[in-house]
Design a protein around this motif. Structure first.
Motif, PDB file in Angstrom:
ATOM      1  N   VAL A  19       0.844  -1.197   0.000  1.00 41.35           N
ATOM      2  CA  VAL A  19       0.000   0.000   0.000  1.00 41.35           C
ATOM      3  C   VAL A  19       0.878   1.246   0.000  1.00 41.35           C
ATOM      4  O   VAL A  19       1.768   1.383   0.838  1.00 41.35           O
ATOM      5  CB  VAL A  19      -0.942   0.017   1.220  1.00 41.35           C
ATOM      6  CG1 VAL A  19      -1.735   1.328   1.264  1.00 41.35           C
ATOM      7  CG2 VAL A  19      -1.882  -1.176   1.174  1.00 41.35           C
ATOM      8  N   VAL A  20       0.613   2.134  -0.941  1.00 40.54           N
ATOM      9  CA  VAL A  20       1.372   3.379  -1.071  1.00 40.54           C
ATOM     10  C   VAL A  20       0.428   4.557  -0.895  1.00 40.54           C
ATOM     11  O   VAL A  20      -0.592   4.653  -1.582  1.00 40.54           O
ATOM     12  CB  VAL A  20       2.079   3.464  -2.439  1.00 40.54           C
ATOM     13  CG1 VAL A  20       2.795   4.808  -2.592  1.00 40.54           C
ATOM     14  CG2 VAL A  20       3.063   2.314  -2.606  1.00 40.54           C
ATOM     15  N   CYS A  21       0.749   5.443   0.040  1.00 44.96           N
ATOM     16  CA  CYS A  21      -0.006   6.683   0.216  1.00 44.96           C
ATOM     17  C   CYS A  21       0.594   7.727  -0.719  1.00 44.96           C
ATOM     18  O   CYS A  21       1.797   8.022  -0.646  1.00 44.96           O
ATOM     19  CB  CYS A  21       0.068   7.155   1.661  1.00 44.96           C
ATOM     20  SG  CYS A  21      -0.731   8.762   1.952  1.00 44.96           S
ATOM     21  N   ALA A  22      -0.208   8.266  -1.606  1.00 46.72           N
ATOM     22  CA  ALA A  22       0.270   9.221  -2.605  1.00 46.72           C
ATOM     23  C   ALA A  22      -0.285  10.615  -2.324  1.00 46.72           C
ATOM     24  O   ALA A  22      -1.488  10.780  -2.094  1.00 46.72           O
ATOM     25  CB  ALA A  22      -0.131   8.769  -4.006  1.00 46.72           C
ATOM     26  N   ILE A  23       0.594  11.602  -2.342  1.00 47.37           N
ATOM     27  CA  ILE A  23       0.210  12.981  -2.023  1.00 47.37           C
ATOM     28  C   ILE A  23       0.733  13.924  -3.098  1.00 47.37           C
ATOM     29  O   ILE A  23       1.907  13.853  -3.475  1.00 47.37           O
ATOM     30  CB  ILE A  23       0.781  13.399  -0.654  1.00 47.37           C
ATOM     31  CG1 ILE A  23       0.165  12.549   0.465  1.00 47.37           C
ATOM     32  CG2 ILE A  23       0.541  14.880  -0.386  1.00 47.37           C
ATOM     33  CD1 ILE A  23       0.801  12.773   1.821  1.00 47.37           C
ATOM     34  N   ALA A  24      -0.125  14.813  -3.559  1.00 41.34           N
ATOM     35  CA  ALA A  24       0.284  15.866  -4.490  1.00 41.34           C
ATOM     36  C   ALA A  24       0.379  17.180  -3.740  1.00 41.34           C
ATOM     37  O   ALA A  24      -0.495  17.501  -2.928  1.00 41.34           O
ATOM     38  CB  ALA A  24      -0.718  15.982  -5.638  1.00 41.34           C
ATOM     39  N   GLY A  25       1.427  17.935  -4.003  1.00 37.29           N
ATOM     40  CA  GLY A  25       1.621  19.207  -3.321  1.00 37.29           C
ATOM     41  C   GLY A  25       0.916  20.358  -3.987  1.00 37.29           C
ATOM     42  O   GLY A  25       1.400  21.500  -3.943  1.00 37.29           O
ATOM     43  N   SER A  26      -0.211  20.102  -4.608  1.00 37.99           N
ATOM     44  CA  SER A  26      -1.004  21.141  -5.262  1.00 37.99           C
ATOM     45  C   SER A  26      -2.479  20.909  -4.972  1.00 37.99           C
ATOM     46  O   SER A  26      -2.932  19.762  -4.919  1.00 37.99           O
ATOM     47  CB  SER A  26      -0.777  21.126  -6.785  1.00 37.99           C
ATOM     48  OG  SER A  26      -1.664  22.025  -7.432  1.00 37.99           O
ATOM     49  N   LEU A  27      -3.211  21.976  -4.783  1.00 34.03           N
ATOM     50  CA  LEU A  27      -4.650  21.879  -4.542  1.00 34.03           C
ATOM     51  C   LEU A  27      -5.464  22.097  -5.816  1.00 34.03           C
ATOM     52  O   LEU A  27      -6.681  21.903  -5.811  1.00 34.03           O
ATOM     53  CB  LEU A  27      -5.074  22.912  -3.487  1.00 34.03           C
ATOM     54  CG  LEU A  27      -4.375  22.826  -2.127  1.00 34.03           C
ATOM     55  CD1 LEU A  27      -4.940  23.886  -1.181  1.00 34.03           C
ATOM     56  CD2 LEU A  27      -4.511  21.435  -1.524  1.00 34.03           C
ATOM     57  N   ARG A  28      -4.815  22.487  -6.877  1.00 37.10           N
ATOM     58  CA  ARG A  28      -5.514  22.784  -8.128  1.00 37.10           C
ATOM     59  C   ARG A  28      -6.066  21.501  -8.736  1.00 37.10           C
ATOM     60  O   ARG A  28      -5.359  20.509  -8.875  1.00 37.10           O
ATOM     61  CB  ARG A  28      -4.542  23.462  -9.098  1.00 37.10           C
ATOM     62  CG  ARG A  28      -5.168  24.012 -10.366  1.00 37.10           C
ATOM     63  CD  ARG A  28      -4.163  24.881 -11.098  1.00 37.10           C
ATOM     64  NE  ARG A  28      -3.028  24.094 -11.562  1.00 37.10           N
ATOM     65  CZ  ARG A  28      -2.969  23.505 -12.762  1.00 37.10           C
ATOM     66  NH1 ARG A  28      -3.996  23.588 -13.595  1.00 37.10           N
ATOM     67  NH2 ARG A  28      -1.892  22.840 -13.116  1.00 37.10           N
ATOM     68  N   ARG A  29      -7.332  21.526  -9.089  1.00 30.63           N
ATOM     69  CA  ARG A  29      -7.996  20.321  -9.586  1.00 30.63           C
ATOM     70  C   ARG A  29      -7.310  19.769 -10.827  1.00 30.63           C
ATOM     71  O   ARG A  29      -7.172  18.552 -10.981  1.00 30.63           O
ATOM     72  CB  ARG A  29      -9.470  20.625  -9.888  1.00 30.63           C
ATOM     73  CG  ARG A  29     -10.272  19.413 -10.336  1.00 30.63           C
ATOM     74  CD  ARG A  29     -11.746  19.739 -10.446  1.00 30.63           C
ATOM     75  NE  ARG A  29     -12.286  20.178  -9.153  1.00 30.63           N
ATOM     76  CZ  ARG A  29     -13.535  20.603  -8.984  1.00 30.63           C
ATOM     77  NH1 ARG A  29     -14.368  20.661 -10.019  1.00 30.63           N
ATOM     78  NH2 ARG A  29     -13.956  20.963  -7.791  1.00 30.63           N
ATOM     79  N   ALA A  30      -6.864  20.646 -11.725  1.00 30.35           N
ATOM     80  CA  ALA A  30      -6.226  20.212 -12.972  1.00 30.35           C
ATOM     81  C   ALA A  30      -4.709  20.202 -12.856  1.00 30.35           C
ATOM     82  O   ALA A  30      -3.994  20.282 -13.857  1.00 30.35           O
ATOM     83  CB  ALA A  30      -6.663  21.118 -14.121  1.00 30.35           C
ATOM     84  N   SER A  31      -4.198  20.083 -11.650  1.00 33.98           N
ATOM     85  CA  SER A  31      -2.755  20.085 -11.402  1.00 33.98           C
ATOM     86  C   SER A  31      -2.050  18.969 -12.165  1.00 33.98           C
ATOM     87  O   SER A  31      -2.523  17.838 -12.219  1.00 33.98           O
ATOM     88  CB  SER A  31      -2.511  19.923  -9.897  1.00 33.98           C
ATOM     89  OG  SER A  31      -1.205  19.485  -9.644  1.00 33.98           O
ATOM     90  N   TYR A  32      -0.885  19.311 -12.732  1.00 35.99           N
ATOM     91  CA  TYR A  32      -0.074  18.282 -13.385  1.00 35.99           C
ATOM     92  C   TYR A  32       0.379  17.231 -12.383  1.00 35.99           C
ATOM     93  O   TYR A  32       0.526  16.055 -12.728  1.00 35.99           O
ATOM     94  CB  TYR A  32       1.158  18.917 -14.041  1.00 35.99           C
ATOM     95  CG  TYR A  32       0.837  19.796 -15.224  1.00 35.99           C
ATOM     96  CD1 TYR A  32       0.153  19.278 -16.326  1.00 35.99           C
ATOM     97  CD2 TYR A  32       1.227  21.127 -15.255  1.00 35.99           C
ATOM     98  CE1 TYR A  32      -0.148  20.085 -17.426  1.00 35.99           C
ATOM     99  CE2 TYR A  32       0.947  21.933 -16.344  1.00 35.99           C
ATOM    100  CZ  TYR A  32       0.256  21.413 -17.431  1.00 35.99           C
ATOM    101  OH  TYR A  32      -0.037  22.207 -18.504  1.00 35.99           O
ATOM    102  N   ASN A  33       0.604  17.631 -11.153  1.00 37.20           N
ATOM    103  CA  ASN A  33       1.091  16.683 -10.167  1.00 37.20           C
ATOM    104  C   ASN A  33      -0.006  15.747  -9.669  1.00 37.20           C
ATOM    105  O   ASN A  33       0.258  14.586  -9.360  1.00 37.20           O
ATOM    106  CB  ASN A  33       1.775  17.430  -9.019  1.00 37.20           C
ATOM    107  CG  ASN A  33       3.105  17.982  -9.465  1.00 37.20           C
ATOM    108  OD1 ASN A  33       4.105  17.269  -9.494  1.00 37.20           O
ATOM    109  ND2 ASN A  33       3.129  19.252  -9.862  1.00 37.20           N
ATOM    110  N   ARG A  34      -1.230  16.229  -9.609  1.00 35.40           N
ATOM    111  CA  ARG A  34      -2.343  15.323  -9.349  1.00 35.40           C
ATOM    112  C   ARG A  34      -2.473  14.324 -10.500  1.00 35.40           C
ATOM    113  O   ARG A  34      -2.703  13.127 -10.290  1.00 35.40           O
ATOM    114  CB  ARG A  34      -3.642  16.098  -9.192  1.00 35.40           C
ATOM    115  CG  ARG A  34      -3.788  16.845  -7.867  1.00 35.40           C
ATOM    116  CD  ARG A  34      -5.039  17.716  -7.876  1.00 35.40           C
ATOM    117  NE  ARG A  34      -5.260  18.364  -6.601  1.00 35.40           N
ATOM    118  CZ  ARG A  34      -6.248  18.079  -5.769  1.00 35.40           C
ATOM    119  NH1 ARG A  34      -7.127  17.152  -6.081  1.00 35.40           N
ATOM    120  NH2 ARG A  34      -6.375  18.717  -4.627  1.00 35.40           N
TER     121      ARG A  34
END
Length: 202
Positions: A19-34
């Motif tokens: 199990v891997v917990c994945a986190i993006a450092g952006s709140l923007r819905r269309a974020s490249y990192n999301r």
């Protein structure tokens, strides 16, 4: 003649899904990192489950608030990291550094100083940016924070997704084949490394 099986039976940690917990450092819905995390879910090797945790509800760190007990979103963040075998972070780069939302999450997850969920958690870092240097500075700063939190961070492969607007389609799907290969390799390396660390700690 009786034979003896000298093979070593796989441990529970080696046979159950990782199990891997994945986190993006952006709140923007269309974020490249999301979008990068969604690509990771798509490219995950067999035996790996990637669960994305959204930081949108995590409040700013405040020791006065902490003294009254962690807010529910903070408890959820710590639980998601604590229950995972490994951590995967996709970081943007803002003003040559780590986005505040991501640093804030690290600050919360580093508490309490003893027994924090970040301590000893195998972690892989990557990131996407429209810029030509990707997220090199942000990743370096994040690694520096992880030295203090005693969070082991995978050294390679280093993935700096530069000119990200050319590598994702209008729906946010990672379409660049070379980048997809690098992401798949990162996840395989994370899986192997995490299993190795788990075996050493048994």
């Amino acid at each position: 003649m009786m034979t003896v099986d000298t093979s070593i039976a796989p441990t529970e940690s080696a046979t159950r899904p990782l199990v891997v917990c994945a986190i993006a450092g952006s709140l923007r819905r269309a974020s490249y990192n999301r979008a990068l995390l969604r690509a990771a879910q798509e490219l995950a090797p067999d035996g790996m489950e990637i669960r994305i945790f959204d930081l949108i509800d995590v409040p700013l760190y405040n020791e006065d608030v902490e003294a009254q007990g962690d807010p529910e979103p903070v408890r959820a963040l710590k639980a998601a990291i604590g229950q995972a075998d490994a951590l995967l972070i996709a970081t943007p780069e803002y003003n040559h550094g780590v986005p505040g939302v991501l640093k804030n999450a690290v600050d919360w997850a580093s508490r309490p100083p003893r027994g924090a969920v970040l301590a000893g958690k195998p972690t892989a870092i990557f990131g996407a940016s429209p810029g030509v240097t990707g997220t090199a500075r942000a990743q370096t700063q994040l690694r520096a924070s992880f030295v203090f939190t005693q969070t082991p961070a995978l050294l390679s492969p280093e993935i700096l997704v530069y000119r990200a607007h050319e590598k994702f389609d209008a729906e946010g799907r990672l379409t660049d084949e070379k980048t997809r290969e690098f992401v798949a390799r990162l996840l395989r390396e994370l899986a192997d490394w995490t299993r190795l660390l788990q075996a050493r700690n048994q």
